[in-house]
Design a protein around this motif. Structure first.
Motif, mmCIF file in Angstrom:
data_model
loop_
_atom_site.group_PDB
_atom_site.id
_atom_site.type_symbol
_atom_site.label_atom_id
_atom_site.label_comp_id
_atom_site.label_asym_id
_atom_site.label_seq_id
_atom_site.Cartn_x
_atom_site.Cartn_y
_atom_site.Cartn_z
ATOM 1 N N ALA A 74 0.831 -1.204 0.000
ATOM 2 C CA ALA A 74 0.000 0.000 0.000
ATOM 3 C C ALA A 74 0.864 1.251 0.000
ATOM 4 N N VAL A 75 1.955 1.212 0.779
ATOM 5 C CA VAL A 75 2.857 2.357 0.806
ATOM 6 C C VAL A 75 3.458 2.607 -0.575
ATOM 7 N N VAL A 76 3.873 1.539 -1.208
ATOM 8 C CA VAL A 76 4.479 1.682 -2.543
ATOM 9 C C VAL A 76 3.464 2.224 -3.538
ATOM 10 N N VAL A 77 2.237 1.665 -3.473
ATOM 11 C CA VAL A 77 1.196 2.127 -4.396
ATOM 12 C C VAL A 77 0.883 3.600 -4.128
ATOM 13 N N GLY A 78 0.795 3.961 -2.814
ATOM 14 C CA GLY A 78 0.540 5.349 -2.481
ATOM 15 C C GLY A 78 1.627 6.274 -2.977
ATOM 16 N N ALA A 79 2.876 5.826 -2.839
ATOM 17 C CA ALA A 79 3.985 6.643 -3.324
ATOM 18 C C ALA A 79 3.916 6.826 -4.834
ATOM 19 N N ILE A 80 3.569 5.758 -5.532
ATOM 20 C CA ILE A 80 3.471 5.843 -7.000
ATOM 21 C C ILE A 80 2.349 6.796 -7.401
ATOM 22 N N VAL A 81 1.174 6.632 -6.728
ATOM 23 C CA VAL A 81 0.042 7.497 -7.056
ATOM 24 C C VAL A 81 0.366 8.953 -6.727
ATOM 25 N N THR A 86 3.260 10.365 -6.641
ATOM 26 C CA THR A 86 4.206 10.873 -7.641
ATOM 27 C C THR A 86 3.496 11.256 -8.931
ATOM 28 N N LEU A 87 2.577 10.404 -9.364
ATOM 29 C CA LEU A 87 1.836 10.704 -10.589
ATOM 30 C C LEU A 87 0.996 11.973 -10.425
ATOM 31 N N VAL A 88 0.312 12.096 -9.242
ATOM 32 C CA VAL A 88 -0.501 13.296 -9.017
ATOM 33 C C VAL A 88 0.378 14.544 -9.006
ATOM 34 N N GLY A 89 1.547 14.446 -8.336
ATOM 35 C CA GLY A 89 2.458 15.581 -8.315
ATOM 36 C C GLY A 89 2.916 15.986 -9.703
ATOM 37 N N LEU A 90 3.208 15.004 -10.541
ATOM 38 C CA LEU A 90 3.617 15.313 -11.911
ATOM 39 C C LEU A 90 2.501 15.995 -12.680
ATOM 40 N N VAL A 91 1.261 15.506 -12.478
ATOM 41 C CA VAL A 91 0.125 16.124 -13.180
ATOM 42 C C VAL A 91 -0.060 17.581 -12.733
#
Length: 400
Positions: free
Chosen positions: A257-264, A266-271
């Protein structure tokens, strides 16, 4: 000189040798080619060299070639779906060959073995050797031919390793391994390195593990954290092997969950970052367009009107006001004496026009000296002053 494949000369060579063999059949068969037992089919590894061994004998037996022997030698390569290809020839004492092809021994030894260097996969095929011997009178003494089949093997090229699936507890993961080039086809074997080393070979791979040795896949079902580690894939065939590895880290639910949260995140930050950049660019463009519109719509400043009697010089260079000129008209004085000059008032002095005064019955105003600083006309003459004639004005204000 090598004759390219497909030319009329090349297509006539087999016919020529067939005709020579036919003529030789009418004479005593005195020539025979020999291939060592078991070497009519050879295998070699790509990049190495190979020798195709063939020699010939004459009847009656002679230890070596005789001066009257004139051999004619040609090596051909036969490949399925391709035309006959000449790779080496010995005609009239001259050798001609393609690159990486040569004779092992001198033709005088009756050994016509062929050497192929720096082998490539496309060198595979059937090599045919044809020899004709004639005496000095151009009489064919014998003809023979032999064939040797060559297969060039290729060791497996370095494979690529990867895995499919989300590596967290309770899921299924498939490890993949594939070599891009191999002859014969490579077989694949997986191995897990220390600390919990394991070789996935044979029928007993363990619970929840299946392997495909041909496709190079290893499937792990219902994985646990104990399956984490480095997995090595070895691709091998009869002539060599190569390998690659992949690291599998099995995560628990919380860690996943932590990894998935970090990935999500990161994607939101990039957007968001991309949105801010676009907004800034659009705002900058809007400001530039607005500034350009303001510049285009700006009105030039108005020119102040000429006030009546305010300036002494008009736009066309004439006196601007009659009243100003009348006010500045000097009083009547005695004519200047000969040899003296009257200075002309400057434009700045004319610009200071005095208001028109009401007429009185008093005595006329005294004449004002126009000499600056009370300087006399003779002094002005010595200083370089130039005399100027000032036009007189009538009472109506016109110039006389």
């Amino acid at each position: 000189m090598i004759i390219p494949a497909g030319t009329p000369e090349t297509s006539l060579l087999p016919v020529l040798f067939l005709g020579l063999s036919t003529l030789a059949s009418f004479s005593l068969a005195q020539l025979e080619l020999h291939v060592p037992a078991g070497l009519n089919k050879l295998e070699a590894v790509e990049g190495e060299e190979v020798v195709l061994p063939i020699w010939y004998t004459m009847t009656p037996e002679q230890s070596s070639s005789q001066p009257w022997e004139e051999p004619l030698l040609i090596w051909f390569l036969e490949q399925e779906g391709k035309e006959l290809n000449q790779v080496l020839s010995y005609i009239n004492g001259a050798v001609s060959s393609k690159p990486r092809v040569s004779l092992v021994h001198s033709i005088s030894t009756r050994n016509v073995s062929l050497r192929l260097e720096a082998l490539q996969e496309e060198d595979s095929g059937t090599y045919r050797c044809s020899v004709n011997v004639k005496d000095g009178e151009s009489t064919v003494m014998g003809h023979s031919s032999k064939s040797i089949e060559l297969k060039v093997l290729v060791p497996p090229a370095p494979p690529s390793c990867s895995f499919q699936g989300a590596p967290y507890v309770g899921t299924n993961v498939t490890l993949n391994c594939k070599s891009p080039r191999s002859k014969p086809t490579a077989q694949y074997q997986w191995e897990k390195l220390a600390p919990s080393a394991q070789v996935f070979f044979g029928p007993n791979l363990g619970k929840g593990i299946s392997r495909d040795a041909v496709r190079g896949s290893l499937k792990l079902t219902n994985i646990s954290t104990s399956m984490s580690g480095v997995y090595v894939c070895k691709a091998q065939n009869r002539v060599g092997f190569s390998q690659c590895n992949v690291t599998l880290e099995v995560m628990t639910g919380s860690k996943a969950a932590v990894v998935v949260g970090a990935i999500v995140g990161t994607l939101v930050g990039l957007v968001l970052l991309a949105g801010l950049v676009l907004l800034y660019q659009r705002r900058t463009k809007t400001l530039e367009e607005l500034a350009n519109d303001i510049k285009e719509d700006a009105i030039a400043p108005r020119t102040l009107p000429w006030t009546k009697g305010s300036d002494t010089i008009s736009k066309n260079g004439t006196l601007s006001s009659v009243s100003s000129a009348r006010a500045l008209r000097p009083p009547k004085t005695a004519p200047p004496r000969p040899g003296t000059f009257t200075p002309t008032p400057s434009v700045s002095s004319q610009a200071l026009a005095s208001p028109r005064l009401a007429r009185t019955d008093g005595p006329p105003p005294q004449a004002v000296s126009l000499s600056p600083g009370g300087v006399s006309s003779s002094a002005l003459s010595r200083m370089g002053a130039v005399p100027v004639m000032v036009p007189a004005q009538s009472q109506a204000g016109s110039l006389v």
